[in-house]
Motif scaffolding. Sequence first.
Motif, PDB file in Angstrom:
ATOM      1  N   ALA A  67      23.828   3.601  49.407  1.00 37.34           N
ATOM      2  CA  ALA A  67      24.122   4.373  48.194  1.00 37.34           C
ATOM      3  C   ALA A  67      23.981   3.522  46.934  1.00 37.34           C
ATOM      4  N   GLN A  68      24.306   2.242  47.025  1.00 37.69           N
ATOM      5  CA  GLN A  68      24.197   1.350  45.872  1.00 37.69           C
ATOM      6  C   GLN A  68      22.752   1.161  45.426  1.00 37.69           C
ATOM      7  N   ASP A 105      16.335   0.302  43.546  1.00 29.83           N
ATOM      8  CA  ASP A 105      16.286  -0.888  42.690  1.00 29.83           C
ATOM      9  C   ASP A 105      15.520  -2.070  43.269  1.00 29.83           C
ATOM     10  N   HIS A 151      20.051   3.290  46.304  1.00 25.72           N
ATOM     11  CA  HIS A 151      19.293   4.539  46.187  1.00 25.72           C
ATOM     12  C   HIS A 151      20.141   5.509  45.366  1.00 25.72           C
ATOM     13  N   THR A 152      19.928   5.508  44.076  1.00 26.24           N
ATOM     14  CA  THR A 152      20.865   6.188  43.167  1.00 26.24           C
ATOM     15  C   THR A 152      20.388   7.557  42.689  1.00 26.24           C
ATOM     16  N   ARG A 153      19.080   7.830  42.793  1.00 29.26           N
ATOM     17  CA  ARG A 153      18.561   9.136  42.363  1.00 29.26           C
ATOM     18  C   ARG A 153      17.433   9.559  43.287  1.00 29.26           C
ATOM     19  N   SER A 181      18.176   9.313  48.226  1.00 24.02           N
ATOM     20  CA  SER A 181      19.601   8.975  48.180  1.00 24.02           C
ATOM     21  C   SER A 181      20.388   9.668  49.293  1.00 24.02           C
TER      22      SER A 181
END
Length: 369
Positions: free
Chosen positions: A190-191, A89, A193-195, A199
């Motif tokens: 983890a928040q 993001d 890098h979601t896909r 990740s």
Amino acid sequence: MSFLAYLQTISREKLSLSLYSATSVDVEKAIDSPAGDLNSLLALLSPAAEPYLESMAQKSAQLTKQRFGANIGMYIPLYLSNLCANECDYCGFSMSNKLKRKTLNRAELADEMSVVKSQGYDSILLVSGEHETKVGIDYFKKVVPQVKAEFSYLAMEVQPLAETEYQELVNLGLDAVMIYQETYNPHTYAQHHTRGKKSDYAYRLDTPERIAKSGIDKIGLGVLLGLDDWRLDALLLGHHLAYLESKYWRTRYSVSLPRLRPCTGGISPKVELTDKGLVQLICAFRLFNHQLDISLSTRETSELRDNLFGLGVTTLSAGSSTQPGGYVNPDTELDQFEISDERTPIEVCEAMKLRGLNPVWKDWESAWV
């Protein structure tokens, strides 16, 4: 023990408590004997060190001049592709962002290299989004020899690869790999890098060791300052550096300290790093590791970059584009993030010379090996 296993032995809570409870006595002791001591690095990164910034800067400048002279190495990033199979993001290349995607073919790459060479560069950093099927090892095996034929020093900042793949690229002329963990906090990681393969926190964390085993000349480490508590992330970066240097001592190392910058679909920093904080970071790492290369990108403003010359920085980019094909066609909108220092390489070098510094365009020659 892998670094992941080492990291799991450290209590983040206790380390953070120590970091924020450091005293002026700890800082004064650290300034006197900082080299290689992680406790000293902790003190130098702590809030308690802020009143000592002038002393840290003076010693950092002295140590940098003693080890590197007045020289600053010049490099430039060349973006191969903005294709990406990850969802991050903070990055303009994130797969869900609506932007035109492009991967350079060999003719386009040759045109980009021609522009870069005309500016005087002989050290280049190849960058791409992380898309292992379309911009993976097969693509890299084609472009690395093409680029190495024109540039003496070749670094890459691409997706993590297997050890055997790194070995293949080293054999084709690759000299350095930049691999940034972004943050050492697995929950924060983890928040953001979601896909996608990025990740996988553990796989990325293990990457520098795979690179070191391949026989690479230099590994670049870094965190994206602002994703989490920058003091703690920087301290854990120091732990990572110390671990690698003790285990893979034949390899050279560098650190990059980029601050979170605006981009398409981007986020705001969780913990803002001020200009003074960036100075503290650079000086702390120089006092901690005298031989370490410290890079400074065009993310920072021209005024700040000029003031940071000589304090600890040893490698510098200028005139950078963060989009594939951006040197031939600079007006397209394929950027990874916004650049702050938009001066030409000549203008940046003139600013360096005014401060008694020497821009070095080439310091590597295969015939000397």
